[in-house]
Design an enzyme around this catalytic site. Structure first.
Site: not given
Length: 585
Positions: A31-32, A71, A132, A346
């Site tokens: 993530d990121d 995301c 999410h 992502d």
């Protein structure tokens, strides 16, 4: 008689042989995390030996692209093999991601995912970590957007996301922290809810003064307007309680969640899932969807202060440790040789949060910038010893949307015929085939606005990229600065649209420093004409769909959709023994 028995034998044995020939699947999604954060992509300050070993034992994809630079739309495209704009998950400029769990928005049930396809072919499937993509529609227990509705037999993780408000040292950070003040000011300025409520109040007061409405109507509508403001404030001021939630299947097991223990707990769940599948001799598809390295940055105590890049580096190294445990478990169980392992992120690193963000290497831009290389070019690796030679490097343009058709090809499963599929099968490229990208064009969206297009002619070796939009980067940088929190998509945020578009040869100029012009390259007009025609045809393939990320559902939480344990307190904690992991750094 012997011949008949032989045919019966073959009819039983051959399907079993084909089933055994199919691999297991493990998807590791960060993530990121930017392409400049991983050792095998050039980083020398953050230790990622376990991620790097996947590259050494498999394939490194140097031009692997996310379908979005934030995301929620990116993850929806990964699972469906389709551009988010096709099913209402692209979003408008604000915020292009789900903010509240108590929102009636999410991945449409009409979409098909590759975990669902694997499940239909006999695989046991699990999602461990971040989802999410929505949760409820009409009430808190309907779980209409839950992972179980999209092919996952087992879910352990976050129905929402990790965010700054999940840091217990900054309670109500959405309203009181420095980043929070910027976030609140920028993200909610366009709605101007306070002004709207005040205007409604004054408007109704004027109507009452002139006797166009009765006192009852005035009181009712004033109450509704101010109630909306109070509700929004309540959800923002208590964001950790309402949004930082942990679930096991349909049950809330921790609220608010403890981010600092999340990665070890996820790792333990992944190990248990793999061991159970081995014991039951079941084929499996496992996605471990990490929160690392999305803020809040709260790595487990054993990893804090161990990297050379502060809490961000600690968080990435914690994820690398977890990946090492998963890979070691596959090896211990004798599953490595026939397991398809895929690692990616992502979207690009978040450049606007200073030292808390990562690196996108040589590429310009970052998270939020759907047309920038830094926002969408992902650190991606694939390992499958039976089919992929160690040290393979794929330089052709590929997409995270390609995973769906690639898995379909491996399973010999047909693709959905009732919708446009944007992904392509990349198994030949992973196998070392010397051939162009299966994509003639890749369309790069920022929200629902087309910002750039990639064009790979069938002849030659050049990949072209046309930029229809340029971002308001701070002088001397390729990020928008803390005052904007993240780069947005439209003109009101400083984005400019290029006419004609800027054209780059991203094969020979990956940093996009030298735009092509009619004077510098005779192909300029020819390439732009081809891209222009492709854009027209692409837009004709789009149909009108409901916007799942519209401002209404996102910015006005519904209390009756709020997941909650131990009602009405909405507070519980999971007790887990992590001693079996033997964490060493």
């Amino acid at each position: 008689m012997a011949g008949v028995l032989w045919l019966v034998f073959l009819s039983v044995v051959l399907p079993i042989s084909r089933a055994d020939d199919r691999p297991n699947f493990v998807f590791l999604v960060a993530d990121d995390v930017g392409i400049g954060d991983v050792g095998c992509f050039g980083n020398d300050t953050i230790r990622t030996p376990n991620i790097d070993s996947i590259a050494a034992n498999g394939a490194k994809l140097t031009q692997h692209l996310a379908a979005a630079a934030v995301c929620t739309p990116s993850r929806s495209a990964f699972l469906t093999g389709r551009l988010p704009v096709r099913f209402g998950m692209a979003g408008t400029d604000l915020p292009r991601a789900l903010i509240f769990l108590a929102a009636p928005a999410g991945l449409p049930r009409s979409e098909v995912t590759f975990p669902q396809m694997a499940k239909d072919h006999g695989y046991q499937t699990a999602l461990i970590g971040k989802w999410h993509l929505g949760l409820n529609c009409k009430w808190a227990g309907d779980h209409c957007h839950h992972p179980s509705k999209f092919g996952f037999d087992y879910f352990y993780g976050l129905p929402g996301s990790n965010s700054p408000e999940c840091d217990p040292d900054n309670l109500s950070d959405m309203f009181t922290g420095p980043t929070a003040k910027i976030f609140t000011k920028r993200m909610y300025s366009r709605l101007r809810l306070w002004e709207i409520a005040g205007s409604l109040f004054l408007g109704f007061l004027a109507l009452k003064h002139f006797q166009y409405i009765k006192w009852k109507t005035f009181i009712v509508w004033s109450f509704i307007g101010w109630s909306a403001i109070i509700l929004l404030y309540a959800f923002l001021a208590n964001g950790r309680q309402f949004n930082c939630v942990m679930m096991r299947d349909d049950d809330v097991i921790e609220q608010p969640l403890d981010v600092s223990t999340l990665t070890p707990r996820m790792t333990l769940e992944a190990v248990k899932f793999l061991e159970e599948r081995k014991a039951k001799k079941e084929q499996f598809l496992l996605e471990v969807s990490y929160w690392n390295a999305h803020t809040a940055l709260l790595p487990y105590k054993e990893f804090r202060g161990k990297s050379r890049h502060g809490l961000y580096g600690d968080t990435v190294e914690e994820m690398d440790w977890s990946i090492g445990v998963v890979m070691a478990t596959l090896e211990r169980l004798g599953l490595t040789n026939n397991t398809f392992v895929y690692f990616t992120s992502d979207n690009g690193a978040h450049m606007e949060i200073g030292d808390a963000g990562g690196s996108n290497g040589i590429y310009k831009g970052g998270k939020g910038q759907g047309g920038s290389e830094g926002g969408i070019r992902m650190p991606t690796l694939v390992q499958w010893p039976r089919k992929i030679r160690p040290g393979t490097v794929v330089t052709e343009a590929t997409s995270q949307m390609d995973i769906f058709p690639t898995v379909a090809d491996i399973l010999k499963a047909p693709l959905p015929q009732d919708r446009v599929m944007d992904g392509r099968n990349i198994l030949p490229l992973l196998g070392g085939a010397k051939q162009p990208s299966p994509h003639d064009f890749l369309f790069h969206y920022c929200g629902n606005v087309l910002h750039a297009v990639r064009y790979r002619p069938r002849k030659g070796s050049v990949t072209w990229k046309a930029h229809f939009a340029s971002y308001p980067w701070l002088p001397g940088t390729s990020h928008c600065g803390v005052q904007q929190m993240v780069c947005y998509c439209d003109v009101q945020w400083g984005v400019t649209f290029n006419d004609p578009p800027l054209l780059y040869d991203v094969t020979n100029d990956p940093t996009e420093d030298r735009p092509i012009s009619a004077d510098s390259n005779p192909k300029y007009r020819e390439v732009l004409d081809v891209i222009t025609k492709a854009v027209e045809e692409h837009k004709q393939s789009l149909t009108k769909v409901d916007d799942q990320l519209a401002a209404g559902p996102l910015f006005l939480p519904r209390p009756w959709l709020q997941p909650c344990c131990n009602f009405p307190f909405c507070n519980c904690q999971e007790e887990v023994d992590l001693s079996s992991l033997k964490i060493t750094v």
